[in-house]
Structure formats: structure tokens, C-alpha cells
Design a protein around this motif. Sequence first.
Motif, short mmCIF file in Angstrom:
data_model
loop_
_atom_site.label_atom_id
_atom_site.label_comp_id
_atom_site.label_asym_id
_atom_site.label_seq_id
_atom_site.Cartn_x
_atom_site.Cartn_y
_atom_site.Cartn_z
N ILE A 113 6.13 3.08 11.11
CA ILE A 113 5.21 4.03 10.77
C ILE A 113 5.54 4.36 9.43
O ILE A 113 5.09 4.43 8.31
N LEU A 114 6.84 4.93 9.31
CA LEU A 114 7.44 5.79 8.34
C LEU A 114 7.76 4.79 7.00
O LEU A 114 7.75 5.16 5.83
N GLY A 115 8.06 3.43 7.75
CA GLY A 115 8.16 2.63 6.28
C GLY A 115 7.11 1.84 5.81
O GLY A 115 7.14 1.35 4.93
N LYS A 155 1.29 2.62 3.83
CA LYS A 155 -0.21 3.06 4.30
C LYS A 155 -0.19 4.27 5.04
O LYS A 155 -1.36 5.10 4.84
N SER A 156 0.78 4.54 5.68
CA SER A 156 0.88 5.72 6.65
C SER A 156 0.92 6.84 5.63
O SER A 156 0.54 8.24 5.96
N TRP A 157 1.42 6.86 4.20
CA TRP A 157 1.63 7.89 3.44
C TRP A 157 0.35 8.07 2.56
O TRP A 157 0.60 9.15 1.73
N ASP A 158 -0.59 7.46 2.50
CA ASP A 158 -1.61 7.40 1.50
C ASP A 158 -2.36 8.69 1.44
O ASP A 158 -2.40 9.04 0.38
N ALA A 159 -2.42 9.47 2.71
CA ALA A 159 -3.13 10.71 2.58
C ALA A 159 -2.06 11.76 3.17
O ALA A 159 -2.69 12.86 3.62
N ALA A 160 -0.91 11.37 3.18
CA ALA A 160 0.03 12.70 3.63
C ALA A 160 0.27 13.74 2.62
O ALA A 160 0.98 14.48 2.87
N GLU A 191 -2.86 18.82 1.99
CA GLU A 191 -4.60 18.85 2.17
C GLU A 191 -4.91 19.15 0.69
O GLU A 191 -6.05 18.36 0.18
N THR A 214 -7.34 16.82 -1.38
CA THR A 214 -8.67 17.15 -1.77
C THR A 214 -9.13 17.06 -3.38
O THR A 214 -9.91 16.60 -3.92
N ASP A 215 -7.95 17.71 -4.05
CA ASP A 215 -7.93 17.59 -5.46
C ASP A 215 -8.05 16.48 -6.13
O ASP A 215 -8.94 16.12 -6.95
N ILE A 231 -9.26 13.48 -4.75
CA ILE A 231 -10.45 12.91 -4.34
C ILE A 231 -11.48 13.58 -5.45
O ILE A 231 -12.29 13.06 -6.08
#
Lengths: 445, 172
Positions: free
Chosen positions: A45-47, A50-55, A58, A62-63, A65
Motif C-alpha cells: 500500500i505504502l509503495g 495511488k494510495s497517496w493521491d488524497a493523503a 484535508e 480541498t483547496d 479541488i
Amino acid sequence: MTHLSEVELLRAGRDQPLSEASRSHLGRCEECREGVAEVRECERILGDPKSWDAAAPESTATDAIADALIAYRNRLEKEDADARRLLETVGDGGAEMLAILIREAPEAETAGLVRELIARSETERERTPRKALAWIEVARNVAARLGQQGLPAGAAEHLRGLAEKEYANALRVLGRYSEAFEALDRAEAWLSVGGAAEYDLAIAAFGRGILCAAVGRSEEALGFARSSAEVLAEYGDTRRAAHSRMLEALLRARRGELPRARQILEELEGPLRQDEDWATLAALSANRGNLALDERDVPGAIRFFEEAEELNRKTGQIVHLARADWQLGVVLIHAGRLDDGIARLVRARMRFQIQGMPGEVAALSLELVDAFLASKRISEARELCSSLPDDCRKLGMGQNALLALAYLRECGEAGRLSVHSTAHVREYLGRAERNPELAFIPLPG
Amino acid sequence: MLPATNGTFSVSMEVREFRSLVDGLTAFARARMGVPAPVASEIAQTVLARFLSGRYDVKSELAWLRKAVARECADYHSKLSRSEVYMGTAAELPDRGRDPIPQIHSELLAKRVVAELPARSGEVLRLHYLLGFTAAEVGERLGISASYAENLISKGLAEAKALLCTKKREPR
């Protein structure tokens, strides 16, 4: 049995050296092997980017987006303005001229141009359906060539779907029903891409309901009218929801369920008045007028059509105003109030003439000729037939249709004008609307 | 929950108001509709982009946006619950290629784990696992010794594992 510690599980998961005892335990213990598998899953997961896309924190996400959406909004505003300027340049050259211009300047093919063309087609659909079709054909072509670059996911497909939906509307108005159904199929497929499609699909379902009603598939039409009304109301689109319910009322009236149809139309009045939606109220009054006619309530029909006329005047909907006058004129004539009815028809004809709608001018003129003949005002009927070809030619009517009107003029000049000749021309004009190449054949003798 | 804009949403909104709208819709999706934070953001973005493209003429834009967000959240939950049914009866289903729904679920789970890591651990793990830094390079980047960096990586990994286990046990 002592299980591996958390540190040992982590070491095993990361393929770091373990003591002999720990290795041996791991070989025997399924629970510990599961723990190691979880560590490895975490590493996977950590590698994975994609897992880090929205990490991101917050607020930062939001900003980002909001910034992307603002950039998209600004882009659309600029493209809309550019498209409006381009369409002003095109002027009377119409869709053909526009197609030439954008062939020479492909950078003009933007999402904004698609939006403006859809709006233009929608505005012109009632008045000049052929022009509306030409505009929306250009919109479809531009939408099909739109790249994804700089657009949010699904936006290009969404615009394509909206263009196909308006294309279906234009085809329907021209009576090209099977093509309209095909366009709606495509519209629904494109609109379904990218999420948040329920609202657009409900509007498409309403369009499908109108189409089904037009080709006599009333049961299906009723289903679409009801389902679209429900969804549109949920989204707060009271105007479209009201139109869907009016369609339901029309279909129920066709099935002879007149009380139910009346109930539906009566229920709509209060909320529309509360919203002060006068344009939709005008459509409601016209529908109530038609229902009153079905119920043989002529005074009621006259009252509703007068109401529709008043509301259309209030909202400046000239084409609808002319149509209300037309309906009222016909009702008055059938009620025996010939002079009042004729006055209405003359006024409606003038309005259509000002709006540049040759098809409506011709159809209304035929109605007037019949009324003149019925009231023995033969010279007025002849006079109208005499000026009709020239009036419609000035409005841009096609050559074959003009020949049909010239035939009527000849009938008048030869003293052969009758309801049979007007009916023959009316029937031809109806078919020529769908097929302008159709040749006119005069009545024998 | 949603920003106070007197019931109106305008495409000409100021940047600050626009941000507050995105925040409001995201929070609505998370708190009221129960979708995870990354999914809530995606839904808010999809719905707002759709609204901007569509030039919709509706009485209350905010009501429209809320309804669209609620619908997307319901679709998300429905997809997840379908995935459980699929996994349970996979043997009875005809082979139609790889079912994407378990994959979607697994990706969302991964995002939720990463999103909820403590900031320090998140940074260390991002450098080590995503960017491929060794413990010594992580230490150099953060101004700490290699052995301390190694400890932080192990600690972070343990935290990620604990989060993963918790998330897996949560009802979907």
C-alpha cells in the motif's frame, strides 16, 4: 506457544533476519503468518502512488479541488465569451459559415462553443427547427473532437451527451422520430460517463417520454413521464418536473382518464404560482384549455386559453403567445364566434410573420381561408391566397412548399377555392416539413 | 454543514466561497452520508464539475448539489455492498473477467490507511516507500540519524498495520 512480537512480525514482513526460534514458530503458526502478510500488504500500500493521491492534509486537498474547479469555471467563462463573439461574427451566415470558420481555426473548437451552440439550438428549436438542427449538428461535431486536456474527468463525455440530447430534440420537432430515438440512446450513453448523471438522465427520460408520446407508444411514454417527474422534483427542478407531469396528464387524457388528468394539472397550479413561474403556468393553462376541450367544456377552454395568452404576453414569449391566439381562434370559430376567432387568427398570423416562421404563417393562413370560406367572406379568402406565396417566400420558405401555395392562389383566381384545396395543401405541407424534397402534386381537375 | 450563501450558488463565486462550498459538500458526504474522506472529496469534485459544465437552470443550486452528492454517496455504498455479494458467490457467477469492485474497495482502503497516518509517520513512510529513500537518506532529509530514521520507519509501519486491521474490521 508464544507468538512473535510486533517487532519480530515487522522484521519478518520486511525480510529482515529472524532468530532460528522465530523462523521455526512462523513455519508452524498461521496467526503469525497472517500478521506477516498484513505487514507486507502495508508495504505494498505504502509503495503504491495511488494510495497517496488524497493523503495530503484535508484542507490542502480541498483547496486543490477548489482551485481546479475555479480554473475550470474560468476556462468555461472565457470559452463561452469567445464562442459568443465567434457566433456574432458568423451572423446570417449560419451554421455553414461557422463550420467553415472553425475548419480554418480549430482552436475555436472548445467546450464553450459546444455549450453556446446547444443553447442557440434550444432557443431556435421552436421557431426555426431546421436552423436549430444545423447548429446542433455543428455542436455534435465539435463535441466529438473535444480532447480531454484541461477538462475534469467525464466533462467531454458530458458535453457530448448534452449535444446528442439537444440533437434528439431538434430531430423530434422535425418529425424524424427514429433518428431522434437513436440520438437519445447515444445521449444517455455519454451522459452516464463520469458520475452524477442521474439528473441529466431524468431530463433525457422526459425527452424519451415526449418522443414515445409522439409515435403513439403511450404506455412507455407514461412511464418515462412519471419517473422523470419524480427525479426532477428531487433535484429541485420544479419547472421540468411540471412539464413531465403535464405530459403525464396529456397521456392520461388520451386514455380517457380525464378526471385524473385534470387532477394532475390542478395540483401543479399552486406550486408554480408560489414560484412565480409564469412561463410554465402559461404552458399549464394551454394544457388545461386542451383538456377542457376534451371534456367538451368550450367556455372553460376559452378561459384557459385566454389565461395562457395573458401569461405568455406577461413573459414575452411571443411564439407561445401566437400559438395561444391560434388555439383560441380555432375554439372561438368552432363555438360559432367566427369574427372573434378570425380576429385572433389574423393576429397570430401577424406574430408568426414578425417572428419569421413561414411554416406557421402558411398553416395559419389555411386555417383562416377555411374560416373565411365558412363565413362566406370569399373575397378575403382569395386575397389572402393571393398574397400568401409572396409573404412566405420573403420568410425563406422552400421552393416546393411555395409551389403548393401558388396552387392555392391559382385556385382562388379561378374561383375553385374550397376546403378540399386547403386540406390538400395542408396535408402536403405537413409531409414537406419532414421531407422538403417532396414534390407537390395538385388535385386533379 | 454547507456554507451560508443565502441558499444560492453562483458560478461567479469568490475563490474563498468556492473553497467553502467544496469543504461543505465534502463534509456533507463524510459526516451525513458516511463515505471516507478521499471518496467524499472526489464526489464533491465530480458533482461540482458536472454542475459547472451543465449550465443547469434550477431553483436552488445548493439543493441540487446536495441531492447529487447524496445520490453519488448512495451509489458508492451500493457498489461496496454489491462487492460483498459478488465475493461471496463468485463461484456461481459466469466468468466475466476480473470484477473491478473488490479492487475499488481495496484501493479505497489503502487511501484511508494512508490518509489517517500521523503526520510524522506519513512523511517518513512516504519518503521510504513511495520515493524509495533508504533509512540513511530519510535521516539525512529529516536531519536525524539513520538508526533513528529506521526506528521511525518501523514505528510508522506498525501504525499502518494497526490502521489496516482496524479498517478491515469496520463495517463497509
